[in-house]
Design a protein around this motif. Structure first.
Motif, mmCIF file in Angstrom:
data_model
loop_
_atom_site.group_PDB
_atom_site.id
_atom_site.type_symbol
_atom_site.label_atom_id
_atom_site.label_comp_id
_atom_site.label_asym_id
_atom_site.label_seq_id
_atom_site.Cartn_x
_atom_site.Cartn_y
_atom_site.Cartn_z
ATOM 1 N N THR A 96 0.827 -1.204 0.000
ATOM 2 C CA THR A 96 0.000 0.000 0.000
ATOM 3 C C THR A 96 0.860 1.251 0.000
ATOM 4 O OG1 THR A 96 -1.772 -1.140 1.179
ATOM 5 C CG2 THR A 96 -1.775 1.271 1.254
ATOM 6 N N GLU A 98 3.833 1.652 -0.971
ATOM 7 C CA GLU A 98 4.602 1.806 -2.212
ATOM 8 C C GLU A 98 3.774 2.470 -3.312
ATOM 9 O OE1 GLU A 98 8.256 1.064 -4.451
ATOM 10 O OE2 GLU A 98 7.608 1.587 -2.434
ATOM 11 N N GLU A 99 2.455 2.364 -3.226
ATOM 12 C CA GLU A 99 1.582 2.946 -4.250
ATOM 13 C C GLU A 99 1.079 4.334 -3.895
ATOM 14 O OE1 GLU A 99 1.108 1.701 -7.228
ATOM 15 O OE2 GLU A 99 2.480 0.099 -6.616
ATOM 16 N N LYS A 107 9.270 6.905 -4.870
ATOM 17 C CA LYS A 107 8.865 5.596 -4.391
ATOM 18 C C LYS A 107 9.458 5.364 -3.006
ATOM 19 C CE LYS A 107 6.267 3.877 -7.662
ATOM 20 N NZ LYS A 107 4.867 3.449 -7.400
#
Length: 308
Positions: A96, A98-99, A107
């Protein structure tokens, strides 16, 4: 004065976007002076070894005319070694996170990997400046303190030098104030032992004390620039110039006098990163290095130790 009636203000608004700068300011220092100073070489085993060679002591050498030549005694090499140490850091980020659209980095995992890489270098600097013996489980590399030769040390009462041949750690002595006399003493001892040091590496407190050493100089105030020079970066001894390099990570009680080309870091595995197996809803990366401090000639260095 109050705002006019029914003025819609930011305190009542619901949809205002947050104002978060798209920059992250890192406050922790990342300099690693000894790791940066040391030459980078290759290790091929967990016990990294090298040899030193001394010449026969100078002496009276007058020969009889016409005499037959006989073989002089050979001086054997000395075999030294140090254990490689594995140091690692791991970054793990949920799927989650990472998005999510993050501020200051694109990132999260890549950002965390970069931070852990910097932290790993600091841990390596910690290891190669400390007093570890070359342990085997887990392996620890002997740091600079553990390579101090008894002949080249000025230390406090009770200090016992390390035995780097038989892998015995030093015993710290009673702490005392850093003085210019101590520095001159160690510089003379190293020169007598055959060394030609060019770096004085010391902690922040001792660097400030060092800057009070006058030698044969006189301090000046640069009045026209409204500047007072209160720092010393080069100290010229009778046996050569020493560049003072502050090191935040080494023990504050130690000041190393180093001949730069006689110290290296040998890497069995250079710093590298590898993804770890996915075991759930997260991604993990391990950053690892395996290395040993290579003190090529312990008598080329020295130390003012047990400083308060």
């Amino acid at each position: 004065m109050a705002a006019p009636t029914n003025t819609f203000t930011s305190t009542a608004a619901v949809g205002n976007r947050e104002d978060l700068a798209d920059v992250i300011y890192r406050i922790s220092p990342t300099d690693t002076p000894l790791l940066s100073l040391a030459e980078r070489v290759k290790a091929e085993n967990t016990l990294h070894e090298w040899q030193t060679q001394a010449l026969a002591a100078p002496g009276d050498n007058a020969q009889v005319e016409g005499d037959d030549a006989t073989a002089d005694a050979a001086v054997p090499t000395v075999r030294l070694g140090n254990r490689t140490q594995i140091s690692r850091k791991t970054a793990r980020v949920s799927g989650t996170q990472e998005e999510i659209n993050t501020a200051g980095r694109k990132k999260e995992l890549a950002y965390q990997v970069s931070l852990k890489s910097l932290e790993l270098k600091r841990d390596m600097e910690y290891a190669i400046t400390r007093n570890n013996v070359a342990a085997t489980s887990p392996r620890k590399t002997r740091g600079m303190v553990g390579w101090m030769d008894a002949a080249n040390v000025n230390a406090g009462t009770g200090y016992v030098a390390p035995d780097y041949i038989n892998n015995v750690a030093q015993t710290d002595g009673t702490q005392r104030t850093f003085t210019e006399t101590q520095l001159k003493d160690v510089a003379q001892k190293i020169f007598t032992s055959g060394g030609n040091p060019n770096t004085l590496m010391l902690g922040p407190t001792q660097k400030q004390t060092f800057s009070t050493f006058l030698g044969n100089s006189t301090r000046f105030d640069e009045g026209e620039d409204k500047k007072v020079v209160a720092a010393t970066d080069i100290y010229v001894t009778d046996f050569g110039a020493l560049k003072a390099v502050p090191n935040r990570i080494q023990r504050p009680r130690d000041a190393f006098v180093i001949e730069n080309d006689k110290v290296a870091v040998a890497y069995l595995r250079p710093m590298q990163k590898a993804p770890l197996a996915k075991t759930g809803d997260s991604e993990a990366v391990m950053i690892l290095a395996e290395y040993a401090l290579e003190n090529r000639a312990p008598t080329a260095h020295g130390g003012i130790l047990d400083l308060s």
